[in-house]
Design a protein around this motif. Structure first.
Motif, mmCIF file in Angstrom:
data_model
loop_
_atom_site.group_PDB
_atom_site.id
_atom_site.type_symbol
_atom_site.label_atom_id
_atom_site.label_comp_id
_atom_site.label_asym_id
_atom_site.label_seq_id
_atom_site.Cartn_x
_atom_site.Cartn_y
_atom_site.Cartn_z
ATOM 1 N N ASN A 24 -6.871 4.926 -4.060
ATOM 2 C CA ASN A 24 -6.026 3.984 -3.332
ATOM 3 C C ASN A 24 -6.285 4.033 -1.832
ATOM 4 O O ASN A 24 -6.427 2.989 -1.187
ATOM 5 C CB ASN A 24 -4.554 4.289 -3.607
ATOM 6 N N CYS A 56 -4.907 8.816 -6.026
ATOM 7 C CA CYS A 56 -4.504 8.779 -4.617
ATOM 8 C C CYS A 56 -5.726 8.563 -3.722
ATOM 9 O O CYS A 56 -5.688 7.781 -2.764
ATOM 10 C CB CYS A 56 -3.784 10.075 -4.252
ATOM 11 N N GLY A 115 0.775 -1.226 0.000
ATOM 12 C CA GLY A 115 0.000 0.000 0.000
ATOM 13 C C GLY A 115 0.816 1.291 0.000
ATOM 14 O O GLY A 115 1.971 1.340 -0.404
ATOM 15 N N TYR A 116 0.169 2.342 0.506
ATOM 16 C CA TYR A 116 0.702 3.705 0.502
ATOM 17 C C TYR A 116 2.054 3.809 1.209
ATOM 18 O O TYR A 116 2.864 4.673 0.895
ATOM 19 C CB TYR A 116 -0.326 4.626 1.176
ATOM 20 N N GLU A 133 1.180 0.669 -5.565
ATOM 21 C CA GLU A 133 0.526 1.865 -5.040
ATOM 22 C C GLU A 133 1.401 3.105 -5.145
ATOM 23 O O GLU A 133 0.891 4.219 -5.222
ATOM 24 C CB GLU A 133 0.095 1.623 -3.579
ATOM 25 N N GLU A 153 -7.761 1.043 0.510
ATOM 26 C CA GLU A 153 -7.013 0.457 1.621
ATOM 27 C C GLU A 153 -7.860 0.403 2.893
ATOM 28 O O GLU A 153 -7.866 -0.602 3.607
ATOM 29 C CB GLU A 153 -5.709 1.232 1.866
ATOM 30 N N LEU A 182 -5.491 -1.021 -10.328
ATOM 31 C CA LEU A 182 -4.237 -0.397 -9.889
ATOM 32 C C LEU A 182 -3.121 -0.699 -10.884
ATOM 33 O O LEU A 182 -2.263 0.151 -11.149
ATOM 34 C CB LEU A 182 -3.854 -0.903 -8.495
ATOM 35 N N ASP A 209 -4.199 11.653 1.003
ATOM 36 C CA ASP A 209 -4.259 10.321 1.607
ATOM 37 C C ASP A 209 -4.886 10.386 3.000
ATOM 38 O O ASP A 209 -5.771 9.600 3.338
ATOM 39 C CB ASP A 209 -2.846 9.731 1.677
#
Length: 389
Positions: free
Chosen positions: A332, A329, A109-110, A132, A336, A226, A378
């Motif tokens: 994502n 962004c 992930g991020y 990501e 998550e 993604l 985010d």
């Protein structure tokens, strides 16, 4: 690429060494001790496995992300003369170490974004298993890599397949990239059949053995969405040149169509060690004794269109990259949070898409975001997604 003169081995920093990609990367290292040395290992929470890995591979440095676990890791590894650090700042520092020749970003992930950027700034080639990073900040990361002359080598099986098909073809224009998707465990089902899906059902991928988050993303087709965004940035093509085709057998990992109509495909058994080894060893193909593909075992390779009505995350991803700016962004971060809540049995399978869709409509749009904007987006999206849930 600089190779350590004293060992003539490629020094690796493996970020996320206790996860699925990280453990398989260490398997590759074990098979090629003359080619690779392990300089850095990192994990977020799995202190026990990190300690075992460090004892086996003797890295210079380890980082445990969870600062509460620092004492446990330090007391185990200090007698082995292995440096131990903790926290996010340590993660972004160790990738810049002189002894590191390549950084494998296998974080989930991020979390992969900042250390990848720091590694690129330090001129380190990247083996990228963290899609990501390019989903969240593809324009910023690829531009920085160009400025620094840093190679980003894909580890995802689909992007590795495309890269392998393009070797020797980089001067030839691409007509189309075709990403293959297994379709996940619910291929062929309609929305009403997915209302009561449990996390245990969603975690049973038909072909690949992956971590929980990416397995759920595969089940919702978000993983493929993604990958479409990642492909756009990795290979510098427009969205109109990226197609997705469902290929249940997962033997053809992706294809490239050129302007003369020729199509190249990369085939092999679904084994992530192959693309990991290709990225770590590039430009050399290292010998391996992995199981071999046999056409007689797969007499029928089939292909279908993805069902974007049932699996709406793929459509949401296409829409996000088309809108651009900070929208991927948002996509994502919302995903998550939604996946994490689904894995805790707090929302249903179909509600993952609903949470993402609502966040896409409610979080502030920024057309030309900076790194600080991505960080703020985010944060804002995670708060919004949590409120919605």
């Amino acid at each position: 690429m600089r190779i350590n003169n004293h060992t003539e081995k490629k020094g690796l920093a493996i970020l996320g060494s206790t996860g699925s990609i990280g453990t398989q990367a260490l398997d590759v290292v074990s098979r090629h001790p003359d080619h690779f040395s392990v300089e850095v290992l990192t994990a977020q929470n799995n202190a026990d496995l990190l300690i075992k890995q460090a004892a086996a591979y003797k890295p210079n440095t380890v980082v445990i992300g969870n600062e509460n676990l620092y004492d446990q890791v330090f007391s185990a590894l200090d007698p082995l003369d292995i440096k131990v650090y903790s926290g996010e700042n340590a993660l972004t520092s160790v990738v810049q170490m002189e002894s590191v020749d390549m950084v494998l970003t296998a974080l989930v992930g991020y979390a992969g974004l900042k250390p990848t950027i720091k590694a690129v700034e330090a001129g380190k080639p990247i083996a990228l298993a963290n899609k990501e990073t390019l989903v969240v900040a593809g324009q910023l990361v690829t531009q920085l890599a160009r400025e620094k002359g840093v190679n980003i080598l894909p580890v995802d099986s689909e992007h590795s397949a495309i890269f392998q098909c393009m070797v020797g073809e980089f001067h030839n224009p691409i007509e189309k990239l075709i990403l293959t998707a297994s379709g996940g465990p619910f291929r062929g089902r309609k929305r009403e059949e997915l209302l009561a899906i449990t996390k245990d059902q969603a975690l049973k991928h038909p072909n690949w053995d992956m971590g929980a988050k990416i397995t759920i993303d595969s089940a919702t087709l978000m993983n493929k969405g993604l990958e479409v965004i990642e492909a756009k940035w990795l290979f510098g093509v427009g969205l109109d040149k990226i197609d997705v085709v469902v290929h249940p057998q997962s033997i053809i990992h992706s294809l490239v169509q050129f302007e003369d109509g020729s199509i190249k495909a990369q085939l092999g058994l679904p084994d992530m060690r192959i693309p990991i080894q290709f990225a770590l060893g590039y430009p050399e193909r290292l010998k391996a004794d992995f199981p071999r593909f046999d056409f007689m075992d797969y007499p029928n390779l089939t292909f279908e269109k993805p069902d974007m009505e049932t699996f709406q995350n793929l459509r949401l991803a296409y829409d996000a990259i088309e809108r651009g700016g900070n929208v991927p962004c948002i996509l994502n971060a919302a995903n998550e949070i939604a996946v994490a809540e689904f894995l805790k049995d707090r929302i249903g399978f179909l509600q993952i898409s609903e949470v993402i869709s609502e966040c896409l409509s409610k979080v502030s749009y920024i057309s030309d975001p900076s790194l600080e904007d991505y960080i703020e987006t985010d944060k804002e999206t995670r708060i919004k997604a949590t409120e919605i849930i």
